[in-house]
Design an enzyme around this catalytic site. Structure first.
Site, short mmCIF file in Angstrom:
data_model
loop_
_atom_site.label_atom_id
_atom_site.label_comp_id
_atom_site.label_asym_id
_atom_site.label_seq_id
_atom_site.Cartn_x
_atom_site.Cartn_y
_atom_site.Cartn_z
CB VAL A 1 -7.69 103.52 20.05
CG1 VAL A 1 -8.95 104.40 19.81
CG2 VAL A 1 -6.98 102.96 19.02
CB CYS A 2 -9.81 106.46 23.41
SG CYS A 2 -10.65 107.43 24.53
CB THR A 3 -8.81 105.87 27.97
OG1 THR A 3 -9.72 104.97 27.72
CG2 THR A 3 -9.38 107.40 28.16
#
Length: 322
Positions: free
Chosen positions: A107-109
């Site tokens: 998720v995300c970074t």
């Protein structure tokens, strides 16, 4: 039905919603779409089993140390400020244990941690729009797509920032348990089961900059409010009281998009919303969205979303009819 273990990796500086969003989805599937403990079992683990402090200041208490964590079906790596300058021991653990998971999710970074562990080489991935350039620059063996809210490549799934993790988790629940189960979870969480993975991270209004000059800003608003009108460059330039050449150059300079691309994006969004939220016919929606013919709209949907309008409506229509 055998349950699936979802292991979430925790670290200081993790983004709390990257953790809790997907966890609520998987837990919701266990609560609303099956018998407790028979669909998913959620486990969290930090490097030494110690509590971690999220980027928003919340403290999360893990179930395990990474060394003693159960072998997961789904290994989920959230993002957050803690992915910058991460502990090498976390990367080492991911490098060793990541390939053993049946499904690898970021998720995300969190994608940055998977990339540093060498788990994304040769794959198409995404991450938060603000870090796509960095991910591509630091890891040239990865194909980074900055547009979608999530990307599936084999057993690896990566998502854009924060709420996109919820969309991805819902898609995984649908894959595991079926659409009805995912819809049940979405309704209880009061979110829409509607965003396809290849939907852009931004709407046209967000992906394009807002023009500095008032006439150009007014044209942007006009396009959004009148997608079915004549939106050729000549008509838009006349509305801005500029020559077509000057208008096209100024619009792209100030918004980062050509007028044509902006119009295309707005029209696609308008048609998509009508397909999702209304029962209007395909031909009517094509006219209202400025495509003119259903075939023109069909080509635009296939080119951008990978599915024709009828299929898109079948998957993402949420309006209930009596």
């Amino acid at each position: 039905m055998a349950y699936r273990t979802v292991l979430v990796v925790l670290f200081d500086g993790v983004q709390s919603l990257d953790v809790t969003g997907p966890v609520e989805v998987f837990t919701g599937a266990d609560t609303y779409a099956g018998e407790p403990g028979e669909t998913y079992r959620i486990r969290t683990a930090s490097l030494d089993g110690a509590p971690v402090r999220t980027s928003s200041g919340l403290t999360l208490v893990p179930d395990h140390a990474l060394a003693g964590a159960p072998a997961p079906h789904t290994l989920l790596v959230p993002g957050g400020r803690g992915t910058r300058g991460s502990d090498p021991r976390v990367i080492d653990w991911l490098r060793e244990h990541g390939p053993r998971a049946e499904r690898l999710v970021s998720v995300c970074t969190g994608a940055i941690l998977l990339a540093e562990a060498g788990l994304l080489d040769g794959r198409r991935v995404t991450t938060h729009w603000a870090y796509c350039d960095r991910l591509a620059r630091d890891h040239p063996a990865i194909e980074v797509d900055p547009d979608p809210i999530y990307v599936r490549d084999g057993h690896v799934a990566t998502s854009a920032g924060v709420t996109a993790g919820i969309d991805l988790a819902l898609a995984l629940v649908e894959e595991d348990l079926g659409r009805d189960a995912a819809l049940s979870v979405a309704r209880h969480l009061v979110v829409f089961l509607r965003r396809p993975g290849n939907q852009a991270q931004f709407s046209a209004q967000l992906s394009a900059q807002t023009a500095r000059r008032e006439p150009l800003r007014e044209v942007q608003h006009w396009i959004t409010e009148h997608p079915g009108d004549d939106l050729c460059v000549e008509s838009l330039a006349a509305r801005a009281r500029l020559s077509p050449r000057h208008f096209a150059r100024a619009f792209q300079s100030e918004t980062g998009m050509t007028p044509g691309r902006y119009v295309d994006t707005v029209r696609l969004e308008h048609a998509r919303r009508l397909l999702e939220d209304t029962t209007e016919g395909i031909e009517q929606i094509a006219r209202a969205s400025g495509y003119g013919t259903p075939e023109a709209m069909r080509r635009a949907f296939i080119r951008t979303l990978g599915a024709p309008p009828a299929e898109y409506r079948r998957r993402f229509h949420t309006t209930r009819t009596s």
